[in-house]
Enzyme design. Structure first.
Site, PDB file in Angstrom:
ATOM      1  N   GLU A 171       0.824  -1.208   0.000  1.00  0.00           N
ATOM      2  CA  GLU A 171       0.000   0.000   0.000  1.00  0.00           C
ATOM      3  C   GLU A 171       0.865   1.269   0.000  1.00  0.00           C
ATOM      4  OE1 GLU A 171      -3.619   0.378   1.954  1.00  0.00           O
ATOM      5  OE2 GLU A 171      -4.188  -1.708   1.727  1.00  0.00           O
ATOM      6  N   HIS A 185      -5.027   2.352   0.597  1.00  0.00           N
ATOM      7  CA  HIS A 185      -4.246   3.197  -0.303  1.00  0.00           C
ATOM      8  C   HIS A 185      -4.092   2.486  -1.639  1.00  0.00           C
ATOM      9  CE1 HIS A 185      -3.283   4.330   3.796  1.00  0.00           C
ATOM     10  NE2 HIS A 185      -2.968   5.520   3.338  1.00  0.00           N
ATOM     11  N   LYS A 211     -10.484   5.746   6.104  1.00  0.00           N
ATOM     12  CA  LYS A 211      -9.588   6.541   5.260  1.00  0.00           C
ATOM     13  C   LYS A 211      -9.348   5.840   3.930  1.00  0.00           C
ATOM     14  CE  LYS A 211      -4.762   8.061   4.817  1.00  0.00           C
ATOM     15  NZ  LYS A 211      -3.386   7.888   5.319  1.00  0.00           N
TER      16      LYS A 211
END
Length: 254
Positions: free
Chosen positions: A87, A144, A171
């Site tokens: 990530e 991510h 997130k």
């Protein structure tokens, strides 16, 4: 509309998005110097990206370094993050050690938030959230994507999954391949904020094209943005002083 979360004296999810800066040196002396330099910049939160730390696979060294960082910035909320190479981080560790590392950080008494990657096994994510909450520590559940930008529906789905697992701060960070990808991220953020989120969320589109997403969180619904001190920890980060000026300008315009 998402609710707010207060970490020490910092409230995420209301008003101007809060600014977080990452510490990314490989050794403790340089990390301490980095932390000292942040006093003047006064970010709202500080993140230790422990995947950059040469001694990250030594729990005693990790605890000692956390104590040193905390002693330099005793009043600033501290986020502990090990970002995996898959990530965008600096290295990989075993799942077993990832669990031990994050548990040790949460139990240390120096950390206010840990970051747990969404794309671990679900039982690992739940175990780490429970362990952190038992210590009074909040959890960012993160994803991510350095290869591209998923569809708006997929971005919302991942944020909702992070929320459903019990993450305090869902997130996602994505990489734009074209300007329209930034709009996709912003639209997903707004949809999540308006229809699904019951807590603050953190979103960003990376690299130069995505910079607007790091500035416009108050408009679209992202509660935290990452700024750069000397060296960015991710593509597209803006220097803290400039970032603060733009955030305040946008806030005054609303």
């Amino acid at each position: 509309m998402s609710g707010a979360i207060t970490v020490r004296n910092v409230t995420l999810g209301e008003g101007i998005p809060k600014i977080c800066v990452s510490l990314i040196s490989a050794a403790m002396p340089e990390l301490v110097a980095e932390a000292q330099a942040l006093k003047e910049l006064a970010p709202d939160l500080v993140e230790w990206r422990s995947d950059f730390f040469a001694g990250v696979e030594d729990l005693a060294a990790v605890r000692k370094t956390l104590a040193e960082i905390s002693s330099v910035l005793p009043d600033t909320p501290l986020v502990f993050t090990f970002r995996s190479a898959r990530e965008g981080g600096e290295r990989e560790i075993t799942t077993e050690y990832y669990i031990r590392l994050n548990q040790a950080a949460a139990e240390s008494g120096y950390v206010d938030i840990i970051d747990v990657e969404l794309f671990n096994e679900e039982n690992v994510v739940r175990e780490l959230i429970a362990a952190a909450h038992a210590c009074g520590v909040f959890v960012i559940v993160s994803n991510h994507d350095f290869h591209g930008t998923p569809s708006q529906e997929e971005i919302v789905s991942r944020l909702r999954q992070a929320q459903a697992l019990g993450g305090d701060l869902p997130k996602i960070a994505v990489m734009p391949q074209q300007a329209g990808d930034v709009l996709t991220l912003l639209a997903a953020t707004n949809t999540m904020r308006e229809h699904y989120a019951d807590r603050p969320i953190i979103t960003m589109s990376m690299a130069g094209e995505g910079v607007i997403s790091r500035l416009a969180g108050e408009i679209f619904g992202s509660a935290l943005t990452f700024g750069a001190a000397h060296k960015p920890s991710a593509p597209g980060q803006v220097a803290v002083a400039e970032l603060r000026r733009v955030l305040e300008l946008l806030h005054r315009s609303l």
